[in-house]
Each structure stands twice: as structure tokens, then as C-alpha cells.
Design an enzyme around this catalytic site. Structure first.
Site, PDB file in Angstrom:
ATOM      1  N   GLN A  26      -6.967 -20.068   2.366  1.00  7.00           N
ATOM      2  CA  GLN A  26      -7.536 -19.103   3.293  1.00  7.00           C
ATOM      3  C   GLN A  26      -6.545 -18.904   4.442  1.00  7.00           C
ATOM      4  O   GLN A  26      -6.105 -19.882   5.055  1.00  7.00           O
ATOM      5  CB  GLN A  26      -8.870 -19.618   3.821  1.00  7.00           C
ATOM      6  CG  GLN A  26      -9.646 -18.604   4.647  1.00  7.00           C
ATOM      7  CD  GLN A  26     -10.953 -19.194   5.155  1.00  7.00           C
ATOM      8  OE1 GLN A  26     -10.960 -19.872   6.178  1.00  7.00           O
ATOM      9  NE2 GLN A  26     -12.041 -18.952   4.440  1.00  7.00           N
ATOM     10  N   TYR A  57     -13.081 -13.862  13.807  1.00  9.65           N
ATOM     11  CA  TYR A  57     -11.643 -14.048  13.979  1.00  9.65           C
ATOM     12  C   TYR A  57     -10.957 -12.680  14.101  1.00  9.65           C
ATOM     13  O   TYR A  57     -11.623 -11.638  14.105  1.00  9.65           O
ATOM     14  CB  TYR A  57     -11.079 -14.885  12.832  1.00  9.65           C
ATOM     15  CG  TYR A  57     -11.580 -16.313  12.846  1.00  9.65           C
ATOM     16  CD1 TYR A  57     -11.295 -17.167  13.917  1.00  9.65           C
ATOM     17  CD2 TYR A  57     -12.368 -16.811  11.811  1.00  9.65           C
ATOM     18  CE1 TYR A  57     -11.770 -18.475  13.945  1.00  9.65           C
ATOM     19  CE2 TYR A  57     -12.847 -18.120  11.833  1.00  9.65           C
ATOM     20  CZ  TYR A  57     -12.545 -18.948  12.896  1.00  9.65           C
ATOM     21  OH  TYR A  57     -13.021 -20.229  12.932  1.00  9.65           O
TER      22      TYR A  57
END
Length: 236
Positions: A41, A115
Site C-alpha cells: 500500500q 490521506y
């Protein structure tokens, strides 16, 4: 993380152009030793950076994380310049390319949980008036550019996934209809699958704790939207 100067907190793992590759190669070998595949990720925190961390706190706009009396735990962001946006897009591609070199089988571009890429998607956080702000197409531009850059940097057989919020669970924020449209935008770009999640540091649906039973039922770990999209989405 794709940027060594942008970490959520201490001891973050960074794979950029300067990072030694050997530890990641060992990680990939260990992770695949039982016969499975291992994906990395890849992420940039944007404004979700602890206030005591060195480096940069960036966002689409200069709007900080709002957590009432706890807001001071996070740094105050500065709005990214076009050059910083373009350089950050390139960082994702570098990290993906090096992940493949290390032996990973794919990457998941993190565009959820508040994010950086999720911040650009959110109309609550992204107040830009240039080509990265306003319409959903503009707010999705950075994510789409990241996916294009990543896909171009890796082999066709290397998996590219996107982690996307089904919703931010904040009034006026990124919602399920936005998610549906962004998935349609991702489909022609060589994305292999979309992972659905939701929430942010301000509304942490991804932790399973929610404010009331109505919200909890709607979140249901995002199953309702998944069941809907499985019949309509062009992507797994």
C-alpha cells in the site's frame, strides 16, 4: 510512504528513490514464502501529520484537521503548489516501480481515510479554484494522474489497486455517488480492483467506532455500497 518528509508519525516506512531496496526485497521474499502474493500500500499523509513531526504538512488547501480541542495534535497544512502536486504524482510512480523491483506483486494506491489523495477528492478539504479543485473531475485529477503514472512505471502483469472511500461520513463530504463516478473514471486506466473503505481522522469510520446506530448501520463496513457496486461497477 512515498515522501520521506511527509510522515504521519515516528517510525514510518518510506520507499522513495533514496531508500535501500534490500530490506524491501527481504520483506517481499518473506511475505511470499508461503505461496501468496504480496502487495504494497503506497500513501502520502497530506495534512494528517502529527504536529511534532519534522518535514512538510501539505494539503489541497490550508484547512487543518478539525478535532476540536485535539486539533493541535496535527500540523497546519499549506496548500500545495502545482509543482508540488506534479512532483508528488511522480513519487508514487517511483515507489511503485521500486516495489516491483523489490519483488512485490502489486501496489494499492491509498486514496481513502483522509490521506492526501482523499483530501483532494473531498469538497470539504479541497477548496482550490484551479484545475485540481471545484468539480469532481478536477478533484479526482491528482488520483487519476497518480494511477496513470504508476501504471506506466510498472509491468503490465504488476497489479495496481486503489483504496477509495465509499464515503467520508461527513455532511457535505465525498459520498457514495462520488465514489461510483470515480470508479468509472478509474476503469480505463488499467486499475485491477478497488478496495472500498470510508472515513478519515475526523470521522474514523474505518475503525468500526461510530457516533450513532444509524451511522453504524449505514457504514456496516461499507457492505451496502459494495453490494450495490458489484452489480454496476466496471471494476472488481
Amino acid at each position: 510512504m512515498v515522501h520521506a518528509e511527509a510522515l504521519t508519525g515516528p517510525a514510518g516506512v518510506v520507499l522513495d528513490e533514496h531508500a535501500p531496496l534490500e530490506p524491501f526485497a527481504e520483506w517481499a521474499k518473506a511475505g511470499k514464502s508461503g505461496g501468496g502474493a504480496l502487495w504494497m500500500q503506497i500513501n502520502h499523509p497530506g495534512r494528517q501529520v502529527a504536529s511534532d513531526m519534522p518535514g512538510v504538512v501539505w494539503g489541497p488547501s490550508d484547512i487543518g484537521v478539525s478535532l476540536g480541542r485535539h486539533s493541535s495534535r496535527f500540523g497546519r497544512p499549506t496548500a500545495m503548489t502545482p509543482r508540488q502536486i506534479e512532483e508528488t504524482v511522480a513519487r508514487y510512480a517511483v515507489t511503485a516501480r521500486r516495489a516491483e523491483q523489490a519483488g512485490f506483486d502489486g501496489v494499492e494506491v491509498h486514496a481513502a481515510h483522509g490521506y492526501l489523495l482523499s483530501q483532494f477528492l473531498s469538497p470539504l478539504v479541497n477548496k482550490r479554484t484551479d484545475r485540481w479543485g471545484g468539480s469532481l473531475e478536477n478533484r479526482a485529477r491528482m488520483l487519476l494522474d497518480v494511477v496513470r503514472a504508476v501504471r506506466a512505471a510498472v509491468s503490465p502483469s504488476f497489479a495496481v489497486a486503489v483504496k477509495l472511500n465509499s464515503a467520508d461520513f461527513q455532511r457535505g463530504g465525498f459520498d457514495a455517488d462520488d465514489a461510483r463516478q470515480v470508479i468509472e473514471m478509474l476503469e480505463p486506466l488499467g486499475v485491477d480492483l478497488v478496495g472500498l473503505s470510508g472515513g478519515s481522522y475526523e470521522s474514523p469510520a474505518m475503525t468500526g467506532r461510530s457516533a450513532d446506530t444509524r451511522t453504524q448501520a449505514r457504514e456496516a463496513y461499507f457492505l451496502d455500497l459494495a453490494e450495490d457496486l458489484v452489480t454496476t461497477s466496471p471494476l472488481p
